[in-house]
Write an enzyme that holds these catalytic residues in place. Structure first.
Site, mmCIF file in Angstrom:
data_model
loop_
_atom_site.group_PDB
_atom_site.id
_atom_site.type_symbol
_atom_site.label_atom_id
_atom_site.label_comp_id
_atom_site.label_asym_id
_atom_site.label_seq_id
_atom_site.Cartn_x
_atom_site.Cartn_y
_atom_site.Cartn_z
ATOM 1 C CG HIS A 20 9.092 7.655 1.898
ATOM 2 N ND1 HIS A 20 9.761 7.833 0.724
ATOM 3 C CD2 HIS A 20 8.269 6.581 1.702
ATOM 4 C CE1 HIS A 20 9.390 6.914 -0.145
ATOM 5 N NE2 HIS A 20 8.462 6.147 0.419
ATOM 6 C CG HIS A 23 6.564 9.845 -1.357
ATOM 7 N ND1 HIS A 23 6.327 9.392 -0.079
ATOM 8 C CD2 HIS A 23 6.222 8.823 -2.172
ATOM 9 C CE1 HIS A 23 5.847 8.163 -0.116
ATOM 10 N NE2 HIS A 23 5.772 7.796 -1.381
ATOM 11 C CB CYS A 128 1.161 -10.243 -5.026
ATOM 12 S SG CYS A 128 1.862 -9.396 -3.578
ATOM 13 C CB CYS A 131 1.960 -6.229 -6.215
ATOM 14 S SG CYS A 131 3.550 -6.666 -5.571
ATOM 15 C CB CYS A 145 5.217 -11.345 -4.328
ATOM 16 S SG CYS A 145 5.506 -9.586 -4.486
ATOM 17 C CG HIS A 148 4.657 -7.371 -1.127
ATOM 18 N ND1 HIS A 148 4.436 -6.969 -2.421
ATOM 19 C CD2 HIS A 148 4.369 -6.312 -0.340
ATOM 20 C CE1 HIS A 148 3.994 -5.712 -2.416
ATOM 21 N NE2 HIS A 148 3.954 -5.302 -1.169
ATOM 22 C CE LYS A 297 12.643 -1.843 -1.875
ATOM 23 N NZ LYS A 297 11.966 -2.911 -2.490
ATOM 24 C CE LYS A 300 4.935 1.903 8.084
ATOM 25 N NZ LYS A 300 3.554 1.493 8.018
HETATM 26 N N1 MSP Z 1 0.362 5.527 -6.874
HETATM 27 C C1 MSP Z 1 1.434 5.051 -7.672
HETATM 28 C C2 MSP Z 1 1.768 6.029 -8.754
HETATM 29 C C3 MSP Z 1 0.673 6.370 -9.677
HETATM 30 S S1 MSP Z 1 1.136 7.574 -10.815
HETATM 31 C C4 MSP Z 1 -0.083 7.628 -11.922
HETATM 32 C C5 MSP Z 1 2.659 4.852 -6.809
HETATM 33 N N2 MSP Z 1 2.694 5.506 -5.657
HETATM 34 S S2 MSP Z 1 3.927 5.469 -4.606
HETATM 35 O O1 MSP Z 1 3.489 6.182 -3.424
HETATM 36 O O2 MSP Z 1 4.389 4.145 -4.415
HETATM 37 O O3 MSP Z 1 5.035 6.340 -5.252
HETATM 38 C C6 MSP Z 1 6.044 5.812 -6.058
HETATM 39 C C7 MSP Z 1 6.965 6.940 -6.411
HETATM 40 O O4 MSP Z 1 7.481 7.557 -5.204
HETATM 41 C C8 MSP Z 1 8.207 6.552 -7.165
HETATM 42 O O5 MSP Z 1 7.994 6.370 -8.544
HETATM 43 C C9 MSP Z 1 9.087 7.739 -6.851
HETATM 44 O O6 MSP Z 1 8.636 8.847 -7.537
HETATM 45 C C10 MSP Z 1 8.813 7.939 -5.377
HETATM 46 N N3 MSP Z 1 9.639 7.052 -4.559
HETATM 47 C C11 MSP Z 1 9.206 6.151 -3.642
HETATM 48 N N4 MSP Z 1 10.285 5.568 -3.050
HETATM 49 C C12 MSP Z 1 11.421 6.067 -3.583
HETATM 50 C C13 MSP Z 1 12.793 5.935 -3.288
HETATM 51 N N5 MSP Z 1 13.253 5.125 -2.365
HETATM 52 N N6 MSP Z 1 13.657 6.695 -3.995
HETATM 53 C C14 MSP Z 1 13.249 7.601 -4.930
HETATM 54 N N7 MSP Z 1 11.955 7.761 -5.208
HETATM 55 C C15 MSP Z 1 11.031 6.900 -4.704
HETATM 56 O O7 MSP Z 1 3.541 4.126 -7.238
#
Ligand code: MSP
Length: 644
Positions: A20, A23, A128, A131, A145, A148, A297, A300
């Site tokens: 999304h 990412h 949790c 998490c 949590c 969640h 935020k 879904k």
């Molecule tokens: N798998 C772990 C990370 C392991 S790294 C060794 C993880 N994955 S995640 O899919 O949840 O990705 C989190 C990351 O996605 C955030 O740190 C950020 O880089 C990005 N984002 C996810 N949601 C976001 C927003 N709403 N806004 C900006 N970036 C965000 O955590």
């Protein structure tokens, strides 16, 4: 001379959901930083990937009636396909299910276990499942949590723990003695304040009776590794730790990009894991804020999870990349709405940049039949010094990962160029034969300015950069960009080159009006809903700032000044004395509503007389002439308190 290197990483994303906007942002930010470092003559390596083990993945796979492996293959493909669509040029895509990664995780666990920093113990706690971690009572919100909103389950099990406490002082010292290690500063403060409490040991395993989808502990086959001890290791396994050439070359310059949600694992667990294993720790951690969508935020259940593919299909990749970099102040949260995106595209891209580009090239075609003239006259009409300032400002901001400032600097230059066209009025010069040399100089300066812009936007908008440079008849170096120190030299658009009719860079986007008809957004509209672009001013020192006597004041009395609908006369209590201050807020505020209100006053501003009234200071407000809002505070503070 030794080559400068730079290694950038993104988090490896969980594959329990499709990619999304969040990412996309982190990955594009890291891509922009990488491309910039290349322009700054660095040899770069850029890593992204997916985090494929753990409960969450198993649960997501079950929902789709698939095996974990089938499921992770499917979602990982979505990430792998997305990056090229977003013009992301990662050197490698790592998966935690890669055999080479698994080997390095085993290696690291063995080293730390052998050293005695991992021990076995029984543990009962609040777990949790969402998490995938245990919670302390004090971390729960009303027993639930915080992420969640469900009550955690009480779980008792024996597990392996990583002793972290002994490295706490070392880490605090490292953070304090390495400014920029955690960037921006507010996250350094956050980590240091977290580190004021004693660090608890980290549970790093799960019994296989509960979870099999993970890497087996090398010293106990009844257990798998807890996700962070697996995931974080990707940053070195990807480089072929311990002996890989990439590891030797790039690890010393590693800088991780993450959002604030995972600052703790990256800022605390990871450096301590490295230290315990006897590996040099990474060079830096860049932490950014969160994107909300339409003010909420992303989730879904709210239905606002934004799909980058849909956005780029509609508006184009470069526009999307520009918007993300321009709109978010790195480190702070930002808000995504399609309205603001469209306003920025129309104002910044179609209007400011696109119009300038097509205006200049069209004039060039009309007045010089498309053949670049020789630049003959007057250095005093040159745009070169503005270009130099733009390059310097851009370089400074990019070096500090201030993408919003870097883009704003380029747009300031674009705005100077638009003013330059209006000032020199080439259409008038074209009417007089004796003005030909001047006309040639004006057009050549503009072509050079456009070339500078095209070079500078490369990291953010590589496609547009290429289009512009091609239209300007430039031969683009094989690697696709010009080095920073090749940009400045003026006069690179060669006289005699034939330039064709310019392509339209960014078509304006029609916005459906409330009554269903289509309307074009004017730049002014954008300003109204997307915020104004403040003028970037030169950096000042603390000493400069300290010259200002900023204080809180309480308004004791307020009245209109006869003959002006804008000016109000205020009596402001500054603690030590009461001052008369004239303020231009009469169109926005009713005098009687102001009495008792707290304001910020510049108390040492030179005295002035406005409409015959003496003013002994200034009150601070934000906004435009039309919409001014007084600066103030969440709670009341005593009058005269210094504002720092
Ligand atoms: N798998 C772990 C990370 C392991 S790294 C060794 C993880 N994955 S995640 O899919 O949840 O990705 C989190 C990351 O996605 C955030 O740190 C950020 O880089 C990005 N984002 C996810 N949601 C976001 C927003 N709403 N806004 C900006 N970036 C965000 O955590």
């Amino acid at each position: 001379m030794e080559t400068k290197t730079q290694f950038f990483t993104t988090p490896i994303y969980y594959v329990n959901a499709r990619p999304h906007l969040g990412h996309a942002y982190t990955t594009i930010a890291a891509d922009v930083a990488t491309r910039f470092k290349q322009m700054d003559d660095h040899d770069t390596y850029f890593l992204t990937g997916t985090d494929e083990h753990g409960d969450k993945i198993v649960q997501a796979a079950q929902k789709q009636h698939q095996s974990p492996r089938e499921y992770v293959n499917k979602i990982t493909r979505l990430f792998q396909d997305l990056w090229p669509r977003l013009s992301v040029q990662n050197n490698q895509f790592i998966r935690t299910t890669d055999p080479a990664h698994i080997q390095v995780v085993e290696n690291l666990l063995t080293r730390i276990h052998d050293k005695g920093d991992i021990y076995f113990s029984s543990y009962e706690g609040q777990y949790c499942f969402g998490c995938e971690r245990f919670y302390q009572d004090r971390e729960l919100v009303e027993g639930k949590c915080p992420d969640h909103g469900v009550a955690p389950a009480t779980i008792k099990e024996s597990n392996y723990f990583f002793k972290m406490g002994q490295y706490q002082d070392w880490l605090i010292d490292h953070i304090k003695t390495h400014p920029g290690f955690i960037h921006p500063r507010q996250y350094e403060t956050e980590l240091l304040s977290f580190l004021k409490e004693p660090l608890e040991d980290l549970c790093i395993s799960r019994p296989k009776s509960r979870l099999t989808w993970g890497i087996t502990l090398p010293f106990d086959s009844d257990y798998v590794t807890y996700v962070w001890f697996d995931a974080l290791v990707n940053y070195i396994s990807a480089l072929g730790y311990p002996d890989g050439a990439l590891f030797k070359k790039f690890w010393p310059t590693a800088r991780h990009f993450v959002a604030k949600d995972i600052i703790k694992p990256h800022g605390i667990y990871w450096p301590i894991m490295l230290k315990a294993a006897g590996i040099d720790i990474y060079a830096g951690l860049n932490v950014h804020g969160f994107w909300n969508v339409s003010g909420s935020k992303m989730s879904k259940s709210v239905g606002n999870v934004t799909d980058p593919v849909a956005v780029t299909d509609r508006y184009g990749v470069d526009a999307f990349r520009y918007f993300l970099m321009r709109e978010m102040v790195f480190g702070l949260d930002a808000n995504f709405t399609e309205d603001v995106l469209v306003s920025r595209i129309n104002a910044d891209l179609a209007n400011d940049l696109g119009n300038l580009f097509s205006r200049v090239l069209s004039m060039h075609l009309r007045y010089f039949k498309g053949i670049v003239p020789a630049m003959t006259t007057a250095p005093d009409i040159s745009l070169a010094s503005d270009a130099r300032a733009a390059i310097d400002g851009f370089q400074k901001a990019m070096t500090r990962y201030e993408f919003h400032k870097a883009t704003a600097t380029v747009w300031q230059f674009i705005s100077s160029m638009n003013k330059y066209v209006d000032m020199h009025e080439p259409w008038k010069l074209a009417k007089a034969t004796e003005k030909r040399p001047l006309l040639a100089a004006v057009i050549c300066n503009l072509l050079e300015g456009l070339r500078t812009v095209a070079c500078l936007i490369y990291p953010v908008m590589p496609g547009t950069s290429e289009k512009m440079l091609t239209a300007l008849g430039m031969t683009i170096p094989e690697k696709g960009f010009f080095l920073l120190d090749q940009i400045l030299s003026w006069g690179q658009v060669q006289p005699g080159t034939r330039l064709a009719k310019p392509p339209i860079l960014f078509p304006r986007i029609d916005v459906p009006a409330k009554d269903g008809s289509k309307k074009k957004t004017a730049p002014a509209d954008r300003k109204k809903d997307a915020g104004v672009t403040p003028e970037t001013k030169p950096v000042i020192t603390m000493e400069d700032f300290a010259k200002m006597d900023l204080r809180t004041g309480t308004i004791d009395a307020a009245e209109k000044i006869a003959g002006s609908d804008k000016l109000l006369k205020l009596q402001v209590d500054l603690g030590t004395d009461t001052r008369q201050v004239v303020a231009g807020i009469g169109r926005q505020y009713n005098p009687k509503d102001l009495v008792g209100r707290q304001v910020v006053v510049v108390a040492n501003l030179q005295q002035a007389t406005l409409m015959g009234e003496e003013s002994q200071g200034m009150v601070l407000a934000a906004g435009t002439k039309k919409e001014l809002v007084l600066a103030g505070f969440d709670t009341r503070v005593p009058p005269g308190s210094p504002v720092k």
